[in-house]
Design a protein around this motif. Sequence first.
Motif, mmCIF file in Angstrom:
data_model
loop_
_atom_site.group_PDB
_atom_site.id
_atom_site.type_symbol
_atom_site.label_atom_id
_atom_site.label_comp_id
_atom_site.label_asym_id
_atom_site.label_seq_id
_atom_site.Cartn_x
_atom_site.Cartn_y
_atom_site.Cartn_z
ATOM 1 N N HIS A 61 0.674 -1.447 -0.001
ATOM 2 C CA HIS A 61 0.079 -0.218 0.249
ATOM 3 C C HIS A 61 0.786 1.268 0.077
ATOM 4 N N MET A 62 2.185 1.212 -0.023
ATOM 5 C CA MET A 62 2.882 2.251 0.578
ATOM 6 C C MET A 62 4.401 2.197 -0.381
ATOM 7 N N GLY A 63 4.161 1.134 -1.504
ATOM 8 C CA GLY A 63 4.671 0.901 -2.319
ATOM 9 C C GLY A 63 6.485 -0.019 -2.062
ATOM 10 N N GLY A 64 6.378 -0.660 -0.709
ATOM 11 C CA GLY A 64 7.306 -1.038 -0.785
ATOM 12 C C GLY A 64 7.785 -0.717 1.386
ATOM 13 N N GLU A 65 9.264 -0.278 1.134
ATOM 14 C CA GLU A 65 9.345 0.034 2.260
ATOM 15 C C GLU A 65 9.505 1.456 2.708
ATOM 16 N N TYR A 66 8.668 1.800 4.165
ATOM 17 C CA TYR A 66 9.102 2.896 4.825
ATOM 18 C C TYR A 66 8.603 3.628 5.391
ATOM 19 N N GLN A 67 8.902 4.349 6.184
ATOM 20 C CA GLN A 67 8.924 4.793 7.821
ATOM 21 C C GLN A 67 7.469 5.239 8.248
ATOM 22 N N MET A 68 7.023 4.596 9.606
ATOM 23 C CA MET A 68 5.920 5.860 11.041
ATOM 24 C C MET A 68 6.151 6.164 11.563
ATOM 25 N N ASP A 69 5.967 7.588 12.159
ATOM 26 C CA ASP A 69 6.383 7.699 13.423
ATOM 27 C C ASP A 69 5.408 7.061 14.521
ATOM 28 N N ASN A 70 4.812 7.029 15.511
ATOM 29 C CA ASN A 70 3.513 7.081 16.435
ATOM 30 C C ASN A 70 4.248 8.100 17.706
ATOM 31 N N HIS A 71 2.709 9.209 17.525
ATOM 32 C CA HIS A 71 2.779 9.818 18.044
ATOM 33 C C HIS A 71 1.781 9.679 19.803
ATOM 34 N N GLU A 91 2.364 15.386 10.176
ATOM 35 C CA GLU A 91 1.515 15.002 11.546
ATOM 36 C C GLU A 91 0.497 14.094 11.137
ATOM 37 N N PRO A 92 -0.002 13.758 12.095
ATOM 38 C CA PRO A 92 -0.874 12.678 12.067
ATOM 39 C C PRO A 92 -2.299 12.434 11.205
ATOM 40 N N PRO A 93 -2.041 11.936 9.983
ATOM 41 C CA PRO A 93 -3.617 12.335 9.785
ATOM 42 C C PRO A 93 -4.605 12.395 9.935
ATOM 43 N N GLY A 94 -5.149 11.709 11.406
ATOM 44 C CA GLY A 94 -6.156 10.984 11.939
ATOM 45 C C GLY A 94 -6.641 9.853 12.258
#
Length: 152
Positions: A61-71, A91-94
């Motif tokens: 869904h993100m085209g492979g590897e990615y990083q996420m920030d968790n607030h 910023e978190p989208p919701g």
Amino acid sequence: MTTSQTVSRTINAPATEIFDLLSNPERHAEFDGSGFVRAAVKPQRISAVGDTFRMDMEGPHMGGEYQMDNHVSGFQPNTLIAWKSAPAGTEPPGWEWLYELKAEGSGTTEVSLTYDWSAVTDKELLKKITFPLISEDSMEQSLASLAAAVNG
């Protein structure tokens, strides 16, 4: 229209042990039922609302590897931990992940996992992602894996 889903499971472990695992991002890949979480980046224990932790992820869904920030949006020791996820550096989208723990005695805890996307309002994002991105089955697998991790 549904904007959240919740699954629950009784786990044969005290709330303190489960919370200890949930508040340690270094162990999150052990109980990720989605299959997207790979590893924590510079893991540091979650200790308060406002903390942020970054995860290495992978998914089509993100085209492979990615990083996420968790607030971290909720933190009550041994009772509640929650975070809002966002692509790294944004910023978190919701959407939010929420774990609630209810001790049911000295050695068992009811754990509820909620995935809430009710605050997602970005029309472009809603065109790209069909919510829920994570199924209830995947969430139930997360709780089964959490039980195995805490008892392993």
